[in-house]
Design an enzyme around this catalytic site. Structure first.
Site, short mmCIF file in Angstrom:
data_model
loop_
_atom_site.label_atom_id
_atom_site.label_comp_id
_atom_site.label_asym_id
_atom_site.label_seq_id
_atom_site.Cartn_x
_atom_site.Cartn_y
_atom_site.Cartn_z
N GLU A 131 0.79 -1.24 0.00
CA GLU A 131 0.00 0.00 0.00
C GLU A 131 0.82 1.29 0.00
OE1 GLU A 131 -2.65 -0.52 3.34
OE2 GLU A 131 -3.61 -2.27 2.46
N GLU A 238 -5.97 -10.83 -1.08
CA GLU A 238 -6.78 -10.59 0.13
C GLU A 238 -8.26 -10.54 -0.21
OE1 GLU A 238 -5.43 -7.26 2.48
OE2 GLU A 238 -3.33 -7.60 1.99
C1 HAH Z 1 -5.47 -4.63 4.09
N1 HAH Z 1 -5.58 -3.23 3.94
C2 HAH Z 1 -4.11 -5.00 4.64
O1 HAH Z 1 -3.20 -5.28 3.59
C3 HAH Z 1 -4.16 -6.20 5.57
O2 HAH Z 1 -2.89 -6.38 6.15
C4 HAH Z 1 -5.18 -6.01 6.66
O3 HAH Z 1 -5.21 -7.14 7.52
C5 HAH Z 1 -6.50 -5.75 6.07
C6 HAH Z 1 -6.59 -5.13 4.88
C7 HAH Z 1 -6.74 -2.77 3.24
C8 HAH Z 1 -7.31 -1.50 3.75
C9 HAH Z 1 -7.13 -1.02 5.04
O4 HAH Z 1 -6.39 -1.69 5.92
C10 HAH Z 1 -7.70 0.19 5.47
C11 HAH Z 1 -8.47 0.89 4.61
C12 HAH Z 1 -8.67 0.40 3.34
C13 HAH Z 1 -8.11 -0.77 2.93
#
Ligand code: HAH
Length: 343
Positions: A131, A238
């Site tokens: 990200e 994911e």
């Molecule tokens: C993901 N982010 C992460 O990669 C993962 O490590 C986590 O457990 C869950 C989702 C997506 C995301 C976020 O964390 C916050 C806002 C939007 C998207």
């Protein structure tokens, strides 16, 4: 249960689930039967394995690796560099100020080296940077402490450090809203610049946190084509399909409605039809959970809301979505179902 996802998709994709220290117990049987790959949801993130500069805490990650070994599952590693769930000590000088660039890079190298070497041979690929691209606005890169302290080179450095620690590991850049056209182009440009600079990067992770209404299938196709055009492997890292549109705040449901379940079946089938169309580029599809009793989407982003985003229900029974996804693979094996129909 006689049919399993991992068998249905054998020869097409690895089928993965995110697990955590609790779900390897509460859903252990389901995971071992249905999936052939796992990712630690949180247990390998910087804040969990490296809370203080001189202290690593690997107990929970080790337990997940032991579960993978005991059940013959492959493991994706998640994640070495992220703006979230990363302790502040990486970025501080210990006197209340900001760390120097060289100090932060030395810590990054030491962190990556220790974590990657510990799991070398068990973890076959890593989400090296998670990200790093901004969601909106002009800037290509998200404003993070890594960017602030090191500058944009932190991304390529992370890949170099990971490659040096385990030359056999496949290294991924991973992001969400990956199918959104504007962000897709920013991700593409970043990854292209890494490839052109000779950075050891092998793939792009498409998180695929999708919902009943978004993204459109054509945006997903274009994202897959764009990333694949870089000559890299693609992993769906994911995946989940939320019952709620992005701006829906309702919290009144104790169960999904029949309409929601029907739409979710359609969406899941369409998504996997697209994955099968692009099976030459995609190697792995991982869900961000194993079954609807536990998902990060309970209470997030709306407090007090339950969600049902996966292929198995809260009692670990296959949903109709499961049947549709599994049937699609069987049809593809017979040479009739993959590709075509929804173009
Ligand atoms: C993901 N982010 C992460 O990669 C993962 O490590 C986590 O457990 C869950 C989702 C997506 C995301 C976020 O964390 C916050 C806002 C939007 C998207």
């Amino acid at each position: 249960m006689n049919q399993t996802l991992r068998e249905a998709y054998r020869g097409f994709f690895d089928i993965g689930a995110a697990v955590n220290a609790r779900t390897i117990r509460s859903a252990g049987e389901l995971i071992a039967a249905q999936y052939n790959s796992i990712t630690a949801e949180n247990e390998m993130k910087p804040e969990r394995v490296h809370p203080e500069e001189e202290r690593y805490t690997f107990e929970e990650a080790d337990a997940i690796v032991a579960f993978a070994r005991a059940n013959g599952l492959r493991m994706r590693g998640h994640t070495l560099v992220w703006h979230n769930q990363t302790p502040d000590w990486f970025f501080e000088d210990g006197r209340g100020g900001k760390a120097a660039k060289e100090a932060a890079l030395a810590r990054l190298r030491s962190h990556i080296r220790t974590v990657v070497k510990r799991f070398a041979g068990d973890v076959y690929c890593w989400d090296v940077v998670n990200e790093a691209v901004d969601d909106a606005g002009q800037d290509a890169l998200r404003a993070t402490k890594w960017l602030d302290v090191v500058g944009p080179s932190y991304i390529a450095k992370a890949f170099e450090f990971a490659h040096e620690a385990d030359p056999k590991a496949l290294l991924f850049y991973n992001d969400y809203n990956e199918s959104h056209p504007a962000k897709r182009e920013r991700i593409y440009a970043l990854v292209k610049s890494l490839v052109e600079a000779g950075t050891p990067i092998h793939g792009v992770g498409l998180q695929a946190h999708w919902n009943l209404y978004d993204p459109p299938l054509d945006d997903i196709r274009r994202a897959i084509e764009r990333y694949a055009s870089l000559g890299l492997r693609l992993h769906i890292t994911e995946m989940d399909v939320s019952m709620f549109a992005f701006d829906d705040r309702r919290t009144d449901l104790a169960e999904p409605t029949d309409d929601m379940l029907a739409l979710q079946e359609e969406r899941y089938e369409s998504f996997f039809r697209v994955f099968l169309e692009y099976r030459e580029a995609i190697d792995s599809v991982t869900f961000w959970g194993a079954a609807d009793d536990y998902t990060w989407l309970h209470d997030f982003p709306v407090r007090g809301r339950t969600n049902w985003p996966l292929l198995f229900d809260a009692r670990h029974r296959p949903k109709r979505s499961f049947e549709r996804v599994a049937a699609l693979a069987e049809a593809a094996k017979r040479g009739s179902g993959a590709g075509g129909a929804s173009r």
